[in-house]
Scaffold this motif. Structure first.
Motif, PDB file in Angstrom:
ATOM      1  N   HIS A  79      33.143  51.546   6.544  1.00 21.96           N
ATOM      2  CA  HIS A  79      33.852  52.174   7.673  1.00 21.96           C
ATOM      3  C   HIS A  79      33.310  53.573   7.931  1.00 21.96           C
ATOM      4  O   HIS A  79      33.051  53.942   9.085  1.00 21.96           O
ATOM      5  CB  HIS A  79      35.347  52.227   7.343  1.00 21.96           C
ATOM      6  CG  HIS A  79      36.168  52.986   8.331  1.00 21.96           C
ATOM      7  ND1 HIS A  79      36.315  52.598   9.648  1.00 21.96           N
ATOM      8  CD2 HIS A  79      36.889  54.135   8.193  1.00 21.96           C
ATOM      9  CE1 HIS A  79      37.087  53.464  10.275  1.00 21.96           C
ATOM     10  NE2 HIS A  79      37.450  54.401   9.422  1.00 21.96           N
ATOM     11  N   ASN A  98      41.292  61.600  10.928  1.00 22.00           N
ATOM     12  CA  ASN A  98      42.128  60.433  11.226  1.00 22.00           C
ATOM     13  C   ASN A  98      41.293  59.189  11.502  1.00 22.00           C
ATOM     14  O   ASN A  98      41.735  58.065  11.227  1.00 22.00           O
ATOM     15  CB  ASN A  98      43.054  60.729  12.407  1.00 22.00           C
ATOM     16  CG  ASN A  98      44.195  61.650  12.018  1.00 22.00           C
ATOM     17  OD1 ASN A  98      44.135  62.855  12.253  1.00 22.00           O
ATOM     18  ND2 ASN A  98      45.228  61.122  11.385  1.00 22.00           N
ATOM     19  N   GLU A  99      40.064  59.382  11.995  1.00 20.75           N
ATOM     20  CA  GLU A  99      39.169  58.241  12.192  1.00 20.75           C
ATOM     21  C   GLU A  99      38.768  57.634  10.848  1.00 20.75           C
ATOM     22  O   GLU A  99      38.743  56.411  10.685  1.00 20.75           O
ATOM     23  CB  GLU A  99      37.925  58.664  12.972  1.00 20.75           C
ATOM     24  CG  GLU A  99      38.202  59.029  14.421  1.00 20.75           C
ATOM     25  CD  GLU A  99      36.955  59.536  15.127  1.00 20.75           C
ATOM     26  OE1 GLU A  99      35.838  59.340  14.600  1.00 20.75           O
ATOM     27  OE2 GLU A  99      37.094  60.135  16.204  1.00 20.75           O
ATOM     28  N   ALA A 101      40.473  57.875   8.113  1.00 22.90           N
ATOM     29  CA  ALA A 101      41.678  57.412   7.406  1.00 22.90           C
ATOM     30  C   ALA A 101      42.046  55.971   7.718  1.00 22.90           C
ATOM     31  O   ALA A 101      42.519  55.233   6.846  1.00 22.90           O
ATOM     32  CB  ALA A 101      42.854  58.324   7.747  1.00 22.90           C
ATOM     33  N   SER A 102      41.856  55.542   8.945  1.00 24.04           N
ATOM     34  CA  SER A 102      42.310  54.219   9.383  1.00 24.04           C
ATOM     35  C   SER A 102      41.237  53.172   9.094  1.00 24.04           C
ATOM     36  O   SER A 102      40.228  53.095   9.792  1.00 24.04           O
ATOM     37  CB  SER A 102      42.624  54.264  10.881  1.00 24.04           C
ATOM     38  OG  SER A 102      43.136  53.033  11.316  1.00 24.04           O
ATOM     39  N   VAL A 103      41.470  52.366   8.049  1.00 19.08           N
ATOM     40  CA  VAL A 103      40.464  51.408   7.577  1.00 19.08           C
ATOM     41  C   VAL A 103      41.006  49.980   7.627  1.00 19.08           C
ATOM     42  O   VAL A 103      42.051  49.672   7.051  1.00 19.08           O
ATOM     43  CB  VAL A 103      40.021  51.726   6.135  1.00 19.08           C
ATOM     44  CG1 VAL A 103      38.902  50.783   5.706  1.00 19.08           C
ATOM     45  CG2 VAL A 103      39.571  53.170   6.003  1.00 19.08           C
ATOM     46  N   GLN A 104      40.268  49.115   8.309  1.00 20.21           N
ATOM     47  CA  GLN A 104      40.599  47.683   8.350  1.00 20.21           C
ATOM     48  C   GLN A 104      39.988  47.060   7.090  1.00 20.21           C
ATOM     49  O   GLN A 104      38.813  46.727   7.053  1.00 20.21           O
ATOM     50  CB  GLN A 104      40.016  47.046   9.599  1.00 20.21           C
ATOM     51  CG  GLN A 104      40.539  45.658   9.905  1.00 20.21           C
ATOM     52  CD  GLN A 104      41.871  45.687  10.631  1.00 20.21           C
ATOM     53  OE1 GLN A 104      42.074  46.504  11.504  1.00 20.21           O
ATOM     54  NE2 GLN A 104      42.785  44.802  10.252  1.00 20.21           N
ATOM     55  N   LEU A 110      45.434  46.766   7.803  1.00 18.93           N
ATOM     56  CA  LEU A 110      44.944  48.104   8.141  1.00 18.93           C
ATOM     57  C   LEU A 110      45.639  49.119   7.237  1.00 18.93           C
ATOM     58  O   LEU A 110      46.857  49.113   7.119  1.00 18.93           O
ATOM     59  CB  LEU A 110      45.264  48.407   9.614  1.00 18.93           C
ATOM     60  CG  LEU A 110      44.736  49.724  10.176  1.00 18.93           C
ATOM     61  CD1 LEU A 110      43.218  49.661  10.368  1.00 18.93           C
ATOM     62  CD2 LEU A 110      45.419  50.055  11.502  1.00 18.93           C
ATOM     63  N   ASN A 112      46.064  53.265   6.039  1.00 19.30           N
ATOM     64  CA  ASN A 112      45.843  54.665   6.399  1.00 19.30           C
ATOM     65  C   ASN A 112      45.587  55.484   5.134  1.00 19.30           C
ATOM     66  O   ASN A 112      46.515  55.799   4.394  1.00 19.30           O
ATOM     67  CB  ASN A 112      47.065  55.212   7.143  1.00 19.30           C
ATOM     68  CG  ASN A 112      46.821  56.625   7.664  1.00 19.30           C
ATOM     69  OD1 ASN A 112      45.779  57.218   7.439  1.00 19.30           O
ATOM     70  ND2 ASN A 112      47.785  57.166   8.368  1.00 19.30           N
ATOM     71  N   TYR A 113      44.335  55.812   4.897  1.00 23.58           N
ATOM     72  CA  TYR A 113      43.937  56.610   3.732  1.00 23.58           C
ATOM     73  C   TYR A 113      43.821  58.086   4.138  1.00 23.58           C
ATOM     74  O   TYR A 113      42.767  58.711   3.980  1.00 23.58           O
ATOM     75  CB  TYR A 113      42.604  56.114   3.185  1.00 23.58           C
ATOM     76  CG  TYR A 113      42.639  54.755   2.519  1.00 23.58           C
ATOM     77  CD1 TYR A 113      43.422  54.531   1.389  1.00 23.58           C
ATOM     78  CD2 TYR A 113      41.856  53.715   3.004  1.00 23.58           C
ATOM     79  CE1 TYR A 113      43.430  53.293   0.760  1.00 23.58           C
ATOM     80  CE2 TYR A 113      41.850  52.470   2.373  1.00 23.58           C
ATOM     81  CZ  TYR A 113      42.640  52.270   1.263  1.00 23.58           C
ATOM     82  OH  TYR A 113      42.640  51.042   0.639  1.00 23.58           O
ATOM     83  N   TYR A 114      44.883  58.645   4.656  1.00 24.72           N
ATOM     84  CA  TYR A 114      44.821  59.990   5.243  1.00 24.72           C
ATOM     85  C   TYR A 114      44.477  61.064   4.213  1.00 24.72           C
ATOM     86  O   TYR A 114      43.586  61.892   4.441  1.00 24.72           O
ATOM     87  CB  TYR A 114      46.159  60.307   5.919  1.00 24.72           C
ATOM     88  CG  TYR A 114      46.233  61.658   6.568  1.00 24.72           C
ATOM     89  CD1 TYR A 114      45.433  61.965   7.675  1.00 24.72           C
ATOM     90  CD2 TYR A 114      47.108  62.636   6.111  1.00 24.72           C
ATOM     91  CE1 TYR A 114      45.504  63.213   8.283  1.00 24.72           C
ATOM     92  CE2 TYR A 114      47.191  63.878   6.724  1.00 24.72           C
ATOM     93  CZ  TYR A 114      46.379  64.159   7.805  1.00 24.72           C
ATOM     94  OH  TYR A 114      46.450  65.384   8.402  1.00 24.72           O
ATOM     95  N   LYS A 158      50.470  64.644   9.463  1.00 28.90           N
ATOM     96  CA  LYS A 158      49.568  63.493   9.340  1.00 28.90           C
ATOM     97  C   LYS A 158      48.619  63.359  10.538  1.00 28.90           C
ATOM     98  O   LYS A 158      47.867  62.393  10.623  1.00 28.90           O
ATOM     99  CB  LYS A 158      50.390  62.207   9.188  1.00 28.90           C
ATOM    100  CG  LYS A 158      51.215  62.120   7.906  1.00 28.90           C
ATOM    101  CD  LYS A 158      50.338  61.944   6.689  1.00 28.90           C
ATOM    102  CE  LYS A 158      51.139  61.697   5.424  1.00 28.90           C
ATOM    103  NZ  LYS A 158      51.681  60.355   5.326  1.00 28.90           N
TER     104      LYS A 158
END
Length: 200
Positions: A79, A98-99, A101-104, A110, A112-114, A158
């Motif tokens: 990603h 934030n891009e 952080a959001s992992v499929q 999905l 969110n690894y913020y 967040k």
């Protein structure tokens, strides 16, 4: 028998408080060595983010040192490579956090690894990308309640652009502009850990 939690009252942010925690940080050998090794990895050994092998090594090292609970490191690394991250880091784009952080991780999952994403960017540019974690969150929310240093909602922490803005308002309100965001980061994390310890 009753278990009683005694929580210390958080001391108001000040230059002396910042100095106290920066001195404490310098005395913690494990943290210093982890940080220096990650700095070498991210800025000298593998400074770019276009090679999957190199990004995967950075993801795994960061995950191990910080215990960020990345259970899908390969998917996270793929990603990151797909984002053309280096161009965005070069222009200091805060939205990239934030891009990342959001992992499929699966077709129907999905994540969110913020907090991880803030750490990943921070290790490329420590003073431009301060780290978010639960201790920082709790301390900022505490001082918002105590002093109303800036008007924001918990959810704003967040959204990375908002998070950075909140930290800047924090610096100004408490007259901490002599310190960069990395130094503020070290203070918030240590003080948050001290005043709001996790109950195990």
């Amino acid at each position: 028998r009753y278990l009683v939690w005694i929580v210390k009252s958080a001391v108001r942010p000040s230059k002396s408080e910042i100095e106290k925690y920066l001195t404490l940080w310098d005395s913690l050998e494990n943290y210093r060595l982890q940080e220096s090794s990650l700095k070498k990895l991210f800025t000298k050994t593998y400074p770019l983010n276009d090679d999957l092998d190199e990004v995967l090594i950075k993801v795994c090292a960061l995950n191990d040192f910080y215990s960020t609970s990345i259970y899908y490191p390969v998917q996270v690394a793929k990603h990151i490579v797909s984002l053309q991250l280096d161009k965005k880091l070069m222009i200091k784009d805060p939205k990239v956090v934030n891009e990342i952080a959001s992992v499929q991780v699966k077709k129907d999952k999905l994540i969110n690894y913020y907090s991880f994403a803030t750490k990943y960017c921070s290790h490329h540019h420590p003073t431009l990308y301060p780290i978010y974690d639960s201790y920082v969150d709790k301390l900022l929310m505490h001082f918002k309640k105590e002093d109303n240093f800036f008007e924001f909602k918990k959810a704003d922490l967040k959204i990375y652009e908002n998070f950075k803005n909140i930290l800047e308002k924090f610096r100004i309100f408490y007259d901490l502009e002599d310190y960069d965001l990395k130094q503020i980061d070290k203070y918030l994390w240590q003080a948050g850990k001290e005043y709001f310890p996790r109950a195990y």
